[in-house]
Design a protein around this motif. Structure first.
Motif, mmCIF file in Angstrom:
data_model
loop_
_atom_site.group_PDB
_atom_site.id
_atom_site.type_symbol
_atom_site.label_atom_id
_atom_site.label_comp_id
_atom_site.label_asym_id
_atom_site.label_seq_id
_atom_site.Cartn_x
_atom_site.Cartn_y
_atom_site.Cartn_z
ATOM 1 N N TYR A 92 13.700 13.500 18.209
ATOM 2 C CA TYR A 92 13.585 14.451 17.104
ATOM 3 C C TYR A 92 13.100 15.782 17.661
ATOM 4 C CZ TYR A 92 11.534 16.870 13.080
ATOM 5 O OH TYR A 92 11.194 17.799 12.144
ATOM 6 N N PHE A 93 13.803 16.866 17.304
ATOM 7 C CA PHE A 93 13.425 18.215 17.722
ATOM 8 C C PHE A 93 13.082 19.047 16.493
ATOM 9 C CE2 PHE A 93 16.578 17.025 21.016
ATOM 10 C CZ PHE A 93 15.812 17.208 22.157
ATOM 11 N N ASP A 94 12.024 19.802 16.588
ATOM 12 C CA ASP A 94 11.695 20.783 15.554
ATOM 13 C C ASP A 94 11.404 22.098 16.259
ATOM 14 O OD1 ASP A 94 10.654 22.398 13.582
ATOM 15 O OD2 ASP A 94 9.080 21.007 12.962
ATOM 16 N N LYS A 95 12.356 23.028 16.148
ATOM 17 C CA LYS A 95 12.141 24.373 16.696
ATOM 18 C C LYS A 95 11.622 25.240 15.556
ATOM 19 C CE LYS A 95 15.111 26.274 19.626
ATOM 20 N NZ LYS A 95 16.289 27.019 20.175
ATOM 21 N N PRO A 96 10.315 25.566 15.530
ATOM 22 C CA PRO A 96 9.736 26.282 14.387
ATOM 23 C C PRO A 96 10.195 27.730 14.293
ATOM 24 C CG PRO A 96 8.111 25.996 16.128
ATOM 25 C CD PRO A 96 9.324 25.228 16.558
ATOM 26 N N GLU A 97 9.788 28.366 13.199
ATOM 27 C CA GLU A 97 10.282 29.707 12.879
ATOM 28 C C GLU A 97 9.964 30.728 13.964
ATOM 29 O OE1 GLU A 97 9.212 27.669 8.952
ATOM 30 O OE2 GLU A 97 8.511 27.705 11.014
ATOM 31 N N GLN A 98 8.802 30.605 14.600
ATOM 32 C CA GLN A 98 8.368 31.601 15.584
ATOM 33 C C GLN A 98 8.784 31.230 17.013
ATOM 34 O OE1 GLN A 98 6.506 29.410 14.114
ATOM 35 N NE2 GLN A 98 5.078 28.469 15.526
ATOM 36 N N SER A 99 9.631 30.219 17.153
ATOM 37 C CA SER A 99 9.922 29.679 18.480
ATOM 38 C C SER A 99 10.640 30.671 19.388
ATOM 39 C CB SER A 99 10.784 28.424 18.344
ATOM 40 O OG SER A 99 11.172 27.944 19.607
ATOM 41 N N ASN A 100 10.198 30.734 20.646
ATOM 42 C CA ASN A 100 10.898 31.468 21.696
ATOM 43 C C ASN A 100 11.490 30.512 22.727
ATOM 44 O OD1 ASN A 100 10.572 34.189 20.897
ATOM 45 N ND2 ASN A 100 8.418 34.088 21.482
ATOM 46 N N TRP A 101 11.615 29.263 22.345
ATOM 47 C CA TRP A 101 12.092 28.217 23.240
ATOM 48 C C TRP A 101 13.620 28.241 23.300
ATOM 49 C CZ3 TRP A 101 14.229 23.199 21.570
ATOM 50 C CH2 TRP A 101 14.348 22.282 22.619
ATOM 51 N N PHE A 102 14.176 28.177 24.500
ATOM 52 C CA PHE A 102 15.627 28.125 24.649
ATOM 53 C C PHE A 102 15.970 27.117 25.736
ATOM 54 C CE2 PHE A 102 14.489 30.800 28.139
ATOM 55 C CZ PHE A 102 15.481 30.622 29.083
ATOM 56 N N VAL A 103 17.238 26.715 25.774
ATOM 57 C CA VAL A 103 17.711 25.761 26.775
ATOM 58 C C VAL A 103 18.958 26.341 27.427
ATOM 59 C CG1 VAL A 103 18.577 23.435 27.197
ATOM 60 C CG2 VAL A 103 16.808 23.799 25.467
ATOM 61 N N ALA A 104 18.963 26.411 28.756
ATOM 62 C CA ALA A 104 20.118 26.924 29.495
ATOM 63 C C ALA A 104 21.244 25.889 29.509
ATOM 64 C CB ALA A 104 19.694 27.268 30.919
ATOM 65 N N TYR A 105 22.415 26.327 29.925
ATOM 66 C CA TYR A 105 23.557 25.425 29.969
ATOM 67 C C TYR A 105 23.282 24.225 30.870
ATOM 68 C CZ TYR A 105 27.058 27.698 27.114
ATOM 69 O OH TYR A 105 27.758 28.172 26.046
ATOM 70 N N HIS A 106 23.649 23.049 30.375
ATOM 71 C CA HIS A 106 23.431 21.813 31.122
ATOM 72 C C HIS A 106 24.331 20.721 30.541
ATOM 73 C CE1 HIS A 106 20.987 21.259 27.550
ATOM 74 N NE2 HIS A 106 20.970 19.967 27.791
ATOM 75 N N GLN A 107 24.378 19.593 31.243
ATOM 76 C CA GLN A 107 24.993 18.378 30.743
ATOM 77 C C GLN A 107 23.894 17.325 30.579
ATOM 78 O OE1 GLN A 107 27.674 18.336 34.250
ATOM 79 N NE2 GLN A 107 29.341 17.933 32.792
ATOM 80 N N ASP A 108 24.090 16.373 29.680
ATOM 81 C CA ASP A 108 23.137 15.276 29.525
ATOM 82 C C ASP A 108 23.555 14.164 30.474
ATOM 83 O OD1 ASP A 108 21.780 16.697 27.596
ATOM 84 O OD2 ASP A 108 22.851 15.764 25.930
#
Length: 240
Positions: A92-108
């Motif tokens: 479960y992911f929760d990216k809140p309103e003030q989030s500066n979190w990002f994810v670069a290109y990748h594969q799982d």
């Protein structure tokens, strides 16, 4: 309530498919209510100003299962992939309103298992938060599919996934060879109650939130293959 041939072809050829309105407003609100009622403590929980995440989500929050595995979801799984699939990972992911979190290109590229065992073709072992992860042979990754249930409207302004269509057909990438001038990027907008279905080898990324809108997602991975050499899926759950 039927998957069309063009939808099946898009998932196979492009590596992803968005289905809106798979869950009702009431079902989504029930999931949110269950999540909001839990106490976030233990190694499965990650709590920061930019991200709230629950690993082994189904194990940690089993009361959410009836709201996720509806008849509608199971019918779509059977139509897209056939019988015999089971859950292997949940987050479960929760990216809140003030989030500066990002994810670069990748594969799982990894799967979660119960213990580390020496099995040919299974490499790059890691242990994180009491969970063993390993990279299996590509044939296993090609057989896995991911369903991402969206609990909020999601677009390019609050971290919707960006993907490179057809990148799942090219095996394992060296990310530093990705040439954005030669690849097409698609932003996968999903409405609240909708799902994004994707292949784990599909290149994907997400940006920071810029519109102060929350993004909550339940990430589920499925397979229909037993593991060799005594390895066991860490989060096995039959959905039949």
């Amino acid at each position: 309530m039927e998957i069309t041939t063009p939808q099946k072809e898009q998932l196979s050829n492009e590596g992803y498919l968005v289905l809106d309105n798979l869950f009702t407003e009431q079902e989504v609100d029930a999931m949110i209510q269950v999540i909001d009622s839990i106490t976030a403590s233990g190694p499965a929980f990650r709590v920061t100003s930019d991200l709230f995440a629950i690993r082994r989500f189904i194990k940690e929050v089993p009361t959410v299962i009836p709201y996720i595995f509806t008849n509608t979801l199971q019918i779509y799984i059977n139509q897209l992939f056939g019988n015999g699939y089971f859950l292997t990972k949940s987050i479960y992911f929760d990216k809140p309103e003030q989030s500066n979190w990002f994810v670069a290109y990748h594969q799982d590229l990894t799967i979660s298992v119960t213990e580390k065992l020496p099995v040919d073709g299974f490499n790059q072992w890691t242990v994180k938060h009491d969970q063993f992860a390993v990279q299996p042979p590509v044939s296993f990754l090609e057989n896995i599919f991911t369903i991402r249930i969206h609990l909020d409207d999601t677009d390019e302004n609050n971290g919707a996934l960006k993907i490179i269509p057809q990148s799942h057909c090219k095996g394992i990438w060296r990310i530093d060879t990705l040439d954005h001038t030669k690849e097409t990027e698609v932003v996968c907008k999903v409405q609240k109650g909708g799902v994004m279905i994707m292949q784990p080898l599909l290149l994907h990324a997400s940006n920071r939130t810029t519109n102060k809108s929350r993004r909550r997602v339940i990430h589920l991975e499925f397979s229909n293959q037993p593991l060799p050499g005594g390895l066991q899926w860490a989060e096995y759950l039959s959905i039949q």
